[in-house]
Design a protein around this motif. Structure first.
Motif, PDB file in Angstrom:
ATOM      1  N   CYS A  41       0.858  -1.190   0.000  1.00 59.01           N
ATOM      2  CA  CYS A  41       0.000   0.000   0.000  1.00 59.01           C
ATOM      3  C   CYS A  41       0.891   1.235   0.000  1.00 59.01           C
ATOM      4  O   CYS A  41       1.221   1.783   1.059  1.00 59.01           O
ATOM      5  CB  CYS A  41      -0.909   0.005   1.223  1.00 59.01           C
ATOM      6  SG  CYS A  41      -1.894  -1.502   1.411  1.00 59.01           S
ATOM      7  N   ALA A  63      -4.659   0.611  -1.632  1.00 56.21           N
ATOM      8  CA  ALA A  63      -4.681   2.036  -1.316  1.00 56.21           C
ATOM      9  C   ALA A  63      -4.755   2.173   0.199  1.00 56.21           C
ATOM     10  O   ALA A  63      -5.305   1.311   0.879  1.00 56.21           O
ATOM     11  CB  ALA A  63      -5.890   2.696  -1.964  1.00 56.21           C
ATOM     12  N   LEU A  80     -12.708   5.286  -4.603  1.00 55.94           N
ATOM     13  CA  LEU A  80     -12.395   3.862  -4.762  1.00 55.94           C
ATOM     14  C   LEU A  80     -12.241   3.501  -6.237  1.00 55.94           C
ATOM     15  O   LEU A  80     -11.341   2.749  -6.611  1.00 55.94           O
ATOM     16  CB  LEU A  80     -13.506   3.023  -4.121  1.00 55.94           C
ATOM     17  CG  LEU A  80     -13.503   3.034  -2.588  1.00 55.94           C
ATOM     18  CD1 LEU A  80     -14.864   2.621  -2.052  1.00 55.94           C
ATOM     19  CD2 LEU A  80     -12.419   2.116  -2.061  1.00 55.94           C
ATOM     20  N   VAL A  91      -7.935  -2.126  -0.107  1.00 52.39           N
ATOM     21  CA  VAL A  91      -8.030  -0.773   0.455  1.00 52.39           C
ATOM     22  C   VAL A  91      -8.009  -0.862   1.974  1.00 52.39           C
ATOM     23  O   VAL A  91      -8.816  -1.598   2.563  1.00 52.39           O
ATOM     24  CB  VAL A  91      -9.358  -0.076   0.077  1.00 52.39           C
ATOM     25  CG1 VAL A  91      -9.333   1.378   0.532  1.00 52.39           C
ATOM     26  CG2 VAL A  91      -9.622  -0.158  -1.394  1.00 52.39           C
ATOM     27  N   CYS A  93      -9.147   0.353   5.329  1.00 45.39           N
ATOM     28  CA  CYS A  93     -10.324   1.118   5.763  1.00 45.39           C
ATOM     29  C   CYS A  93     -10.268   1.309   7.275  1.00 45.39           C
ATOM     30  O   CYS A  93     -10.131   0.343   8.024  1.00 45.39           O
ATOM     31  CB  CYS A  93     -11.607   0.375   5.410  1.00 45.39           C
ATOM     32  SG  CYS A  93     -11.880   0.152   3.650  1.00 45.39           S
ATOM     33  N   SER A 116     -16.113  -0.558  -0.978  1.00 45.61           N
ATOM     34  CA  SER A 116     -14.947  -1.283  -1.512  1.00 45.61           C
ATOM     35  C   SER A 116     -15.401  -2.597  -2.116  1.00 45.61           C
ATOM     36  O   SER A 116     -15.018  -2.959  -3.236  1.00 45.61           O
ATOM     37  CB  SER A 116     -13.933  -1.595  -0.394  1.00 45.61           C
ATOM     38  OG  SER A 116     -13.421  -0.424   0.152  1.00 45.61           O
TER      39      SER A 116
END
Ligand code: PGA
Length: 251
Positions: A41, A63, A80, A91, A93, A116
């Motif tokens: 990431c 991400a 997203l 991702v 979160c 997501s």
């Protein structure tokens, strides 16, 4: 058997040149078919370069955050759909730094997780308590509240489409990791919650530990029955360290 998943959270580190050097080195370390899922990431600025540098390699990109809305007036944010376009498959979160520094609450974290999944991205849901909450005996009730807020209304048909990261806030970036027994206890509680909510699918959802994981202590966490991987900050900035940690996941 749950396949281990080890993720690198670079936070706000590395220029494009530094990222390029990292990927070149990492590619010399990771075999064609690793026995562990690896997720890098990087900052948004390096996502596209990472996608190109790692093309065809069994390394996922994530991400560090993204907005759930499709588009709109969110100055400075990224959606997203946009991170997916740049090559992200995962991702993060609800990282505690986003919750604390950028005011992300449980409702927004839940929307990020759901959105997501709608985008076909795997959310890595971060949960964890402060030192004060732990010392007052509330660690699990805090973590349970965060998990329930994000996952309570979720439909889950594929266990691989969700990762939960238990990250005690007091252990993040401090050099003071939790005890492996604490990580195991919280991961086991998280798993019991997942099984109660999702049945056998919950049994297969992977739960990571994060917080000052490094190449020396990684095996002690990754050897715990309910800890299926690690979310690594500082120690992931060096490709050799990150790969050593990942290797600890397969014993
Ligand atoms: P750390 O960060 O490994 O530097 O403690 C972990 C994280 O923030 O996910």
């Amino acid at each position: 058997m749950r396949r281990p998943i080890v993720a690198a959270n670079w936070k706000m580190h590395k220029t494009l040149g530094e990222a390029d050097t990292y990927f070149r080195r990492l590619m010399t370390l990771v075999p064609e078919v690793p026995e562990v899922d690896l997720v890098i990431c990087p900052p948004y600025t390096a996502l596209h370069a990472a996608q190109r540098a790692l093309a065809g390699r069994p390394i996922y990109l994530g991400a560090q955050s993204a907005r759930p809305e499709r588009e709109g007036a969110f100055t400075g944010e990224i959606s997203l759909a946009q991170v997916k376009e740049l090559g992200a498959t995962h991702v993060i979160c609800g990282h505690s730094e986003r919750r604390a520094l950028f005011g992300e609450d449980d409702q927004l974290v839940a929307r990020k997780v759901w959105s997501s999944m709608e985008h076909g991205l795997v959310p890595i849901l971060c949960v964890g308590e402060t030192l004060e909450q732990r010392e007052s005996g509330n660690a699990w009730s805090v973590v349970e509240g965060q998990i329930a807020a994000a996952l309570g209304e979720l439909e889950l048909s594929d266990p691989a489409s969700l990762v939960v990261a238990y990250e005690p806030i007091w252990a993040i970036g401090t050099g003071v990791s939790a005890q492996p027994t604490d990580a195991q206890e919280m991961a086991a509680r998280a798993r019991r919650w997942l099984v109660a909510r999702f049945g056998t699918i919950g049994q297969q959802v992977r739960v990571q530990y994060g917080g000052s994981v490094n190449r020396d202590n990684a095996a002690s966490f990754l050897g715990c029955d309910d800890v299926d991987g690690a979310l690594v900050g500082g120690a992931s900035l060096d490709p050799d360290n990150f790969w050593k940690i990942a290797q600890a996941a397969v014993g």
